[in-house]
Motif scaffolding. Structure first.
Motif, PDB file in Angstrom:
ATOM      1  N   GLU A  79     -13.716  13.808 -14.839  1.00 54.39           N
ATOM      2  CA  GLU A  79     -12.545  13.114 -15.389  1.00 54.39           C
ATOM      3  C   GLU A  79     -11.267  13.546 -14.684  1.00 54.39           C
ATOM      4  O   GLU A  79     -10.373  12.729 -14.444  1.00 54.39           O
ATOM      5  N   LEU A  80     -11.163  14.842 -14.351  1.00 56.29           N
ATOM      6  CA  LEU A  80     -10.003  15.298 -13.597  1.00 56.29           C
ATOM      7  C   LEU A  80      -9.947  14.647 -12.225  1.00 56.29           C
ATOM      8  O   LEU A  80      -8.876  14.259 -11.743  1.00 56.29           O
ATOM      9  N   ALA A  81     -11.131  14.512 -11.589  1.00 54.06           N
ATOM     10  CA  ALA A  81     -11.172  13.859 -10.281  1.00 54.06           C
ATOM     11  C   ALA A  81     -10.764  12.395 -10.399  1.00 54.06           C
ATOM     12  O   ALA A  81     -10.015  11.875  -9.564  1.00 54.06           O
ATOM     13  N   ALA A  82     -11.242  11.720 -11.452  1.00 52.99           N
ATOM     14  CA  ALA A  82     -10.877  10.317 -11.649  1.00 52.99           C
ATOM     15  C   ALA A  82      -9.378  10.173 -11.912  1.00 52.99           C
ATOM     16  O   ALA A  82      -8.747   9.224 -11.433  1.00 52.99           O
ATOM     17  N   ALA A  83      -8.814  11.128 -12.666  1.00 52.62           N
ATOM     18  CA  ALA A  83      -7.372  11.079 -12.931  1.00 52.62           C
ATOM     19  C   ALA A  83      -6.572  11.275 -11.648  1.00 52.62           C
ATOM     20  O   ALA A  83      -5.527  10.643 -11.451  1.00 52.62           O
ATOM     21  N   ALA A  84      -7.068  12.135 -10.762  1.00 50.97           N
ATOM     22  CA  ALA A  84      -6.380  12.351  -9.484  1.00 50.97           C
ATOM     23  C   ALA A  84      -6.413  11.090  -8.631  1.00 50.97           C
ATOM     24  O   ALA A  84      -5.426  10.723  -7.986  1.00 50.97           O
ATOM     25  N   VAL A  85      -7.561  10.409  -8.643  1.00 55.11           N
ATOM     26  CA  VAL A  85      -7.674   9.156  -7.890  1.00 55.11           C
ATOM     27  C   VAL A  85      -6.731   8.111  -8.473  1.00 55.11           C
ATOM     28  O   VAL A  85      -6.056   7.378  -7.739  1.00 55.11           O
ATOM     29  N   ASP A  86      -6.670   8.035  -9.806  1.00 51.16           N
ATOM     30  CA  ASP A  86      -5.795   7.056 -10.449  1.00 51.16           C
ATOM     31  C   ASP A  86      -4.330   7.343 -10.137  1.00 51.16           C
ATOM     32  O   ASP A  86      -3.548   6.415  -9.876  1.00 51.16           O
ATOM     33  N   ALA A  87      -3.945   8.622 -10.141  1.00 51.25           N
ATOM     34  CA  ALA A  87      -2.566   8.976  -9.810  1.00 51.25           C
ATOM     35  C   ALA A  87      -2.232   8.621  -8.362  1.00 51.25           C
ATOM     36  O   ALA A  87      -1.140   8.131  -8.051  1.00 51.25           O
ATOM     37  N   GLU A  88      -3.195   8.846  -7.458  1.00 49.15           N
ATOM     38  CA  GLU A  88      -2.982   8.502  -6.052  1.00 49.15           C
ATOM     39  C   GLU A  88      -2.857   6.992  -5.887  1.00 49.15           C
ATOM     40  O   GLU A  88      -2.018   6.510  -5.114  1.00 49.15           O
ATOM     41  N   ARG A  89      -3.666   6.250  -6.628  1.00 48.46           N
ATOM     42  CA  ARG A  89      -3.596   4.785  -6.547  1.00 48.46           C
ATOM     43  C   ARG A  89      -2.240   4.283  -7.026  1.00 48.46           C
ATOM     44  O   ARG A  89      -1.623   3.415  -6.396  1.00 48.46           O
ATOM     45  N   LYS A  90      -1.759   4.829  -8.137  1.00 50.80           N
ATOM     46  CA  LYS A  90      -0.462   4.405  -8.664  1.00 50.80           C
ATOM     47  C   LYS A  90       0.667   4.753  -7.693  1.00 50.80           C
ATOM     48  O   LYS A  90       1.611   3.977  -7.518  1.00 50.80           O
ATOM     49  N   ARG A  91       0.576   5.932  -7.058  1.00 45.18           N
ATOM     50  CA  ARG A  91       1.606   6.312  -6.100  1.00 45.18           C
ATOM     51  C   ARG A  91       1.619   5.366  -4.909  1.00 45.18           C
ATOM     52  O   ARG A  91       2.676   4.916  -4.457  1.00 45.18           O
ATOM     53  N   ALA A  92       0.425   5.038  -4.417  1.00 42.92           N
ATOM     54  CA  ALA A  92       0.342   4.133  -3.272  1.00 42.92           C
ATOM     55  C   ALA A  92       0.812   2.731  -3.642  1.00 42.92           C
ATOM     56  O   ALA A  92       1.507   2.067  -2.857  1.00 42.92           O
ATOM     57  N   ASP A  93       0.459   2.266  -4.840  1.00 44.28           N
ATOM     58  CA  ASP A  93       0.887   0.935  -5.270  1.00 44.28           C
ATOM     59  C   ASP A  93       2.404   0.869  -5.436  1.00 44.28           C
ATOM     60  O   ASP A  93       3.034  -0.149  -5.117  1.00 44.28           O
ATOM     61  N   ALA A  94       2.998   1.957  -5.949  1.00 42.80           N
ATOM     62  CA  ALA A  94       4.457   1.988  -6.095  1.00 42.80           C
ATOM     63  C   ALA A  94       5.142   1.958  -4.732  1.00 42.80           C
ATOM     64  O   ALA A  94       6.158   1.276  -4.544  1.00 42.80           O
ATOM     65  N   ALA A  95       4.576   2.694  -3.776  1.00 42.16           N
ATOM     66  CA  ALA A  95       5.146   2.683  -2.422  1.00 42.16           C
ATOM     67  C   ALA A  95       5.031   1.303  -1.800  1.00 42.16           C
ATOM     68  O   ALA A  95       5.950   0.823  -1.124  1.00 42.16           O
ATOM     69  N   ARG A 101       9.659  -5.059  -1.498  1.00 40.31           N
ATOM     70  CA  ARG A 101      11.000  -5.435  -1.943  1.00 40.31           C
ATOM     71  C   ARG A 101      12.019  -5.299  -0.809  1.00 40.31           C
ATOM     72  O   ARG A 101      12.807  -6.212  -0.551  1.00 40.31           O
ATOM     73  N   ARG A 102      11.982  -4.166  -0.114  1.00 35.65           N
ATOM     74  CA  ARG A 102      12.942  -3.957   0.962  1.00 35.65           C
ATOM     75  C   ARG A 102      12.704  -4.910   2.125  1.00 35.65           C
ATOM     76  O   ARG A 102      13.659  -5.383   2.758  1.00 35.65           O
ATOM     77  N   THR A 103      11.442  -5.194   2.393  1.00 33.56           N
ATOM     78  CA  THR A 103      11.126  -6.065   3.532  1.00 33.56           C
ATOM     79  C   THR A 103      11.588  -7.494   3.283  1.00 33.56           C
ATOM     80  O   THR A 103      12.165  -8.138   4.170  1.00 33.56           O
ATOM     81  N   GLU A 104      11.345  -7.997   2.086  1.00 36.25           N
ATOM     82  CA  GLU A 104      11.758  -9.362   1.772  1.00 36.25           C
ATOM     83  C   GLU A 104      13.274  -9.516   1.887  1.00 36.25           C
ATOM     84  O   GLU A 104      13.771 -10.544   2.358  1.00 36.25           O
ATOM     85  N   GLN A 105      14.026  -8.517   1.479  1.00 39.63           N
ATOM     86  CA  GLN A 105      15.479  -8.588   1.536  1.00 39.63           C
ATOM     87  C   GLN A 105      16.003  -8.611   2.966  1.00 39.63           C
ATOM     88  O   GLN A 105      17.049  -9.171   3.264  1.00 39.63           O
ATOM     89  N   ALA A 106      15.266  -7.961   3.860  1.00 43.66           N
ATOM     90  CA  ALA A 106      15.791  -7.789   5.217  1.00 43.66           C
ATOM     91  C   ALA A 106      15.134  -8.687   6.252  1.00 43.66           C
ATOM     92  O   ALA A 106      15.425  -8.562   7.444  1.00 43.66           O
ATOM     93  N   LEU A 107      14.256  -9.571   5.816  1.00 45.33           N
ATOM     94  CA  LEU A 107      13.509 -10.368   6.790  1.00 45.33           C
ATOM     95  C   LEU A 107      14.421 -11.128   7.747  1.00 45.33           C
ATOM     96  O   LEU A 107      14.211 -11.122   8.966  1.00 45.33           O
ATOM     97  N   LEU A 108      15.421 -11.804   7.209  1.00 49.28           N
ATOM     98  CA  LEU A 108      16.244 -12.677   8.043  1.00 49.28           C
ATOM     99  C   LEU A 108      17.381 -11.947   8.746  1.00 49.28           C
ATOM    100  O   LEU A 108      17.892 -12.425   9.755  1.00 49.28           O
ATOM    101  N   THR A 109      17.798 -10.816   8.221  1.00 49.73           N
ATOM    102  CA  THR A 109      19.003 -10.171   8.745  1.00 49.73           C
ATOM    103  C   THR A 109      18.741  -8.981   9.649  1.00 49.73           C
ATOM    104  O   THR A 109      19.617  -8.610  10.439  1.00 49.73           O
TER     105      THR A 109
END
Length: 230
Positions: A79-95, A101-109
């Motif tokens: 369960e600890l290993a699964a929690a670590a994987v879930d935390a890593e997934r959330k961190r990667a998804d947030a990144a 968001r930043r890319t869409e704002q700067a595409l044209l400029t």
């Protein structure tokens, strides 16, 4: 007789009489009662056995019967290993969300060409690929170590010797770590595939905003002449 002396004495007596007892002597901490489930049976006691420390339990004030705490059971290594994987997934998804968001704002400029736009993803691509390689290395190392431990345990059992508790514990720990690394490798590979799709999506959006046609697919190489033909 000094009246001031007697007045001071009476004042000290009055102060001592009115001073709270708990300030003079600290009350002992309230005793606790513990209740937990053991093989489907509710068990309660004023002491917590060693084999119940990691179980879910409720704690009560022994004098009033009021519940004072609820303690969740300790997580297993899996369960600890699964929690670590879930935390890593959330961190990667947030990144990934922040990059989108930043890319869409700067595409044209900000980007004059597709090559400049691709460089936005260079760091993320490198991080994910490095994570995949690290997981592969860790898996190979953990697997080799686990095989060695299992061979040692098997040889002792075949020779009629008991397996030392430390070797048994090391096998369990190494196995849990290997499972965690396998899950991480799968997660990193998923991130890599999704990143490729994200890059292609952003490039298509960039072309749409810029009015640029997608590059033509490379023409297939001519087939070799069948056997017997010149």
């Amino acid at each position: 007789m000094n009246p001031y002396r007697h007045a001071a004495g009476f004042a000290l007596l009055a102060l001592a009489a009115g001073f709270p007892a708990h300030a003079q002597k600290q009350a002992p901490p309230a005793k606790k009662l513990y209740c937990w489930d053991e093989k489907g049976t509710r068990v309660c006691g004023d002491a917590l056995p060693a084999d119940a420390v990691n179980r879910a339990r409720e704690e009560f004030n022994a004098r009033t019967g009021t519940r004072t705490a609820e303690v969740q059971r300790a997580l297993t290594s899996e369960e600890l290993a699964a929690a670590a994987v879930d935390a890593e997934r959330k961190r990667a998804d947030a990144a990934a969300a922040e990059t989108r968001r930043r890319t869409e704002q700067a595409l044209l400029t900000s980007y004059a060409s597709e090559d400049e736009l691709r460089r936005v993803f260079t760091d993320r691509t490198g991080i994910v690929e490095n994570n995949i390689e690290t997981a592969r290395f860790n898996i190979a190392s953990l697997r080799d170590g686990l095989v060695t431990l299992l061979q040692t345990a098997a040889e002792r059992e075949l020779s009629g010797k008991p397996v030392p508790p430390k070797i048994d514990a090391d096998i369990r720990t190494r196995h849990a770590e290997l499972q965690q690394q396998l899950r991480l490798q799968t997660e990193y590979q998923r991130q890599r595939v999704e990143l490729d799709g994200e890059i292609e999506h952003i490039l298509q959006r960039y072309r749409e905003l810029k009015g640029i046609a997608a590059p033509a697919a490379a023409a297939p190489a001519p087939e070799a002449n069948p056997p017997g033909q010149q």
